[in-house]
Design a protein around this motif. Structure first.
Motif, mmCIF file in Angstrom:
data_model
loop_
_atom_site.group_PDB
_atom_site.id
_atom_site.type_symbol
_atom_site.label_atom_id
_atom_site.label_comp_id
_atom_site.label_asym_id
_atom_site.label_seq_id
_atom_site.Cartn_x
_atom_site.Cartn_y
_atom_site.Cartn_z
ATOM 1 N N GLN A 1 6.812 12.040 3.710
ATOM 2 C CA GLN A 1 5.779 12.786 2.963
ATOM 3 C C GLN A 1 4.742 11.850 3.782
ATOM 4 O OE1 GLN A 1 5.083 11.486 -0.913
ATOM 5 N NE2 GLN A 1 3.945 13.669 -1.293
ATOM 6 N N ARG A 2 3.763 12.742 4.596
ATOM 7 C CA ARG A 2 2.417 12.323 5.273
ATOM 8 C C ARG A 2 1.799 11.616 4.395
ATOM 9 N NH1 ARG A 2 2.189 15.132 10.439
ATOM 10 N NH2 ARG A 2 0.451 14.019 10.760
ATOM 11 N N GLY A 3 1.144 10.364 5.033
ATOM 12 C CA GLY A 3 -0.040 9.639 4.288
ATOM 13 C C GLY A 3 -1.213 9.534 5.443
ATOM 14 N N ALA A 4 -2.164 9.194 5.103
ATOM 15 C CA ALA A 4 -3.287 9.063 5.909
ATOM 16 C C ALA A 4 -4.224 7.947 5.474
ATOM 17 C CB ALA A 4 -4.211 10.243 6.402
ATOM 18 N N ILE A 5 -5.029 7.067 6.194
ATOM 19 C CA ILE A 5 -5.887 6.246 6.194
ATOM 20 C C ILE A 5 -7.253 6.657 6.730
ATOM 21 C CG2 ILE A 5 -5.262 4.571 8.025
ATOM 22 C CD1 ILE A 5 -5.757 2.207 5.898
ATOM 23 N N VAL A 6 -8.182 6.409 6.048
ATOM 24 C CA VAL A 6 -9.478 6.674 6.585
ATOM 25 C C VAL A 6 -10.085 5.446 7.699
ATOM 26 C CG1 VAL A 6 -11.819 6.942 6.006
ATOM 27 C CG2 VAL A 6 -10.156 7.865 4.490
ATOM 28 N N GLY B 1 -10.493 2.681 4.902
ATOM 29 C CA GLY B 1 -9.514 1.961 4.556
ATOM 30 C C GLY B 1 -8.648 2.695 3.258
ATOM 31 N N VAL B 2 -9.283 3.456 2.740
ATOM 32 C CA VAL B 2 -8.708 4.315 1.467
ATOM 33 C C VAL B 2 -7.350 5.168 2.018
ATOM 34 C CG1 VAL B 2 -8.844 6.275 -0.071
ATOM 35 C CG2 VAL B 2 -10.796 4.355 0.242
ATOM 36 N N ARG C 1 0.958 -1.138 0.011
ATOM 37 C CA ARG C 1 -0.028 -0.002 -0.144
ATOM 38 C C ARG C 1 0.930 1.527 -0.028
ATOM 39 N NH1 ARG C 1 -5.247 -0.411 2.501
ATOM 40 N NH2 ARG C 1 -5.651 1.774 1.336
ATOM 41 N N LEU C 2 1.084 1.748 -1.145
ATOM 42 C CA LEU C 2 2.043 2.922 -1.418
ATOM 43 C C LEU C 2 1.363 4.096 -0.459
ATOM 44 C CD1 LEU C 2 4.574 4.233 -2.948
ATOM 45 C CD2 LEU C 2 2.841 5.024 -4.518
ATOM 46 N N HIS C 3 2.089 4.998 0.127
ATOM 47 C CA HIS C 3 1.752 5.813 1.103
ATOM 48 C C HIS C 3 0.974 5.534 2.314
ATOM 49 C CE1 HIS C 3 2.839 8.570 -2.227
ATOM 50 N NE2 HIS C 3 1.777 8.137 -2.843
ATOM 51 N N GLY D 1 -2.370 16.554 3.472
ATOM 52 C CA GLY D 1 -1.956 17.986 3.385
ATOM 53 C C GLY D 1 -1.951 18.702 4.671
ATOM 54 N N GLU D 2 -2.380 19.941 4.729
ATOM 55 C CA GLU D 2 -2.384 20.784 5.793
ATOM 56 C C GLU D 2 -3.573 20.080 6.828
ATOM 57 O OE1 GLU D 2 -3.941 24.938 5.873
ATOM 58 O OE2 GLU D 2 -3.003 24.690 3.997
ATOM 59 N N CYS D 3 -3.491 20.428 8.179
ATOM 60 C CA CYS D 3 -4.645 20.241 8.961
ATOM 61 C C CYS D 3 -4.792 21.278 9.853
ATOM 62 C CB CYS D 3 -4.259 18.746 10.026
ATOM 63 S SG CYS D 3 -4.457 17.366 9.225
ATOM 64 N N GLU D 4 -6.033 21.581 9.980
ATOM 65 C CA GLU D 4 -6.583 22.973 10.572
ATOM 66 C C GLU D 4 -8.059 22.902 11.091
ATOM 67 O OE1 GLU D 4 -6.666 27.458 8.901
ATOM 68 O OE2 GLU D 4 -4.670 26.448 8.723
ATOM 69 N N ALA D 5 -7.935 23.391 12.582
ATOM 70 C CA ALA D 5 -9.402 23.347 13.119
ATOM 71 C C ALA D 5 -10.244 22.107 12.756
ATOM 72 C CB ALA D 5 -9.900 24.515 12.281
ATOM 73 N N GLY D 6 -9.480 20.869 13.006
ATOM 74 C CA GLY D 6 -10.134 19.571 12.977
ATOM 75 C C GLY D 6 -10.232 19.127 11.609
ATOM 76 N N TRP D 7 -9.970 19.752 10.444
ATOM 77 C CA TRP D 7 -9.950 19.235 9.208
ATOM 78 C C TRP D 7 -8.694 19.212 8.453
ATOM 79 C CZ3 TRP D 7 -14.738 18.207 6.902
ATOM 80 C CH2 TRP D 7 -15.749 18.619 7.430
ATOM 81 N N CYS D 8 -8.630 18.149 7.572
ATOM 82 C CA CYS D 8 -7.315 17.924 6.996
ATOM 83 C C CYS D 8 -7.529 17.828 5.455
ATOM 84 C CB CYS D 8 -6.622 16.353 7.582
ATOM 85 S SG CYS D 8 -6.233 16.682 8.921
ATOM 86 N N GLU D 9 -6.537 18.243 4.763
ATOM 87 C CA GLU D 9 -6.834 18.291 3.365
ATOM 88 C C GLU D 9 -6.083 16.647 3.030
ATOM 89 O OE1 GLU D 9 -5.499 20.978 -0.610
ATOM 90 O OE2 GLU D 9 -4.383 21.096 1.391
ATOM 91 N N LEU D 10 -6.936 16.023 2.063
ATOM 92 C CA LEU D 10 -6.454 14.677 1.560
ATOM 93 C C LEU D 10 -6.418 14.525 0.122
ATOM 94 C CD1 LEU D 10 -5.620 12.037 3.170
ATOM 95 C CD2 LEU D 10 -8.001 11.385 2.839
ATOM 96 N N ASP D 11 -5.473 14.066 -0.345
ATOM 97 C CA ASP D 11 -5.307 13.908 -1.666
ATOM 98 C C ASP D 11 -5.237 12.192 -2.128
ATOM 99 O OD1 ASP D 11 -4.638 13.398 -4.510
ATOM 100 O OD2 ASP D 11 -2.874 14.778 -4.427
ATOM 101 N N ILE D 12 -6.238 11.719 -2.645
ATOM 102 C CA ILE D 12 -6.377 10.532 -2.918
ATOM 103 C C ILE D 12 -6.510 10.392 -4.342
ATOM 104 C CG2 ILE D 12 -7.990 8.248 -2.865
ATOM 105 C CD1 ILE D 12 -9.230 9.723 -0.369
ATOM 106 N N GLN D 13 -5.270 9.943 -4.993
ATOM 107 C CA GLN D 13 -4.927 9.792 -6.417
ATOM 108 C C GLN D 13 -5.539 11.092 -7.213
ATOM 109 O OE1 GLN D 13 -6.660 5.983 -7.091
ATOM 110 N NE2 GLN D 13 -4.959 4.767 -6.549
ATOM 111 N N GLY D 14 -5.309 12.022 -6.787
ATOM 112 C CA GLY D 14 -5.653 13.449 -7.354
ATOM 113 C C GLY D 14 -6.882 13.828 -7.106
ATOM 114 N N HIS D 15 -7.609 13.264 -6.384
ATOM 115 C CA HIS D 15 -8.926 13.807 -5.795
ATOM 116 C C HIS D 15 -8.611 14.483 -4.433
ATOM 117 C CE1 HIS D 15 -11.072 11.502 -8.864
ATOM 118 N NE2 HIS D 15 -10.348 10.487 -8.608
#
Length: 158
Positions: A93-98, A123-124, A58-60, A129-143
């Motif tokens: 480089q930070r990754g995250a999993i749902v 599991g995705v 699982r890359l990232h 990306g940046e996290c702020e005020a309880g929200w994080c930016e997430l890039d899932i294969q360009g989405h």
């Protein structure tokens, strides 16, 4: 002449000190990392002679680095399994999993009121990306979009 060399030495020390401070911060554990290759072996000990406990494809995928020993890192995966990986297999480089049991909504901006772009399954894996005020930016294969930080493993303080 001696004064000239003293000034040069002082200036060199000022230039070098920030890099020492940065290197010291990079050595501190725990920290987040992500798997940076298509296939990574987790071993039961810090060396190639130790048995392979898990193979990750699982890359990232985010991992928490909890200990360092030479080129080896003791890591913990999202399920709590611990073992050793070579540093070459990991990226800062930070990754995250749902996480969770239900779909989560990915929003166009931070906040529940922002338009929903997609629904994301547990599991995705994506790039964090940046996290702020309880929200994080997430890039899932360009989405790209914003998801609640509480729905991610790999965000926040390790």
């Amino acid at each position: 002449m001696l004064r000239k060399y003293s000034i040069l030495a002082a200036l060199a020390a000022l230039c070098i000190c920030p890099s020492f401070a940065q290197a010291a911060n990079e050595d501190e554990v725990p920290y987040w990392a992500s798997i940076d290759v298509d296939e990574a072996n987790m071993r039961v000990g810090p060396g190639n002679s130790f048995r392979i406990a898990w193979v990750y494809r699982r890359l990232h995928l985010p991992v928490k680095v909890i200990r360092r020993e030479g080129p080896w890192r003791q890591v913990e995966d999202p399920d709590g399994a611990q073992g050793w990986m070579r540093d070459l297999l990991l990226s800062r480089q930070r990754g995250a999993i749902v996480r969770g049991d239900d779909l989560i909504e990915m929003h166009a901006e931070r906040g529940e009121a922002a338009p929903v772009l997609w629904q994301v399954e547990p599991g995705v894996v994506g790039l964090l990306g940046e996290c702020e005020a309880g929200w994080c930016e997430l890039d899932i294969q360009g989405h790209r979009g914003w998801v609640p930080e509480s729905s991610l493993w790999g965000a926040g303080t390790p």
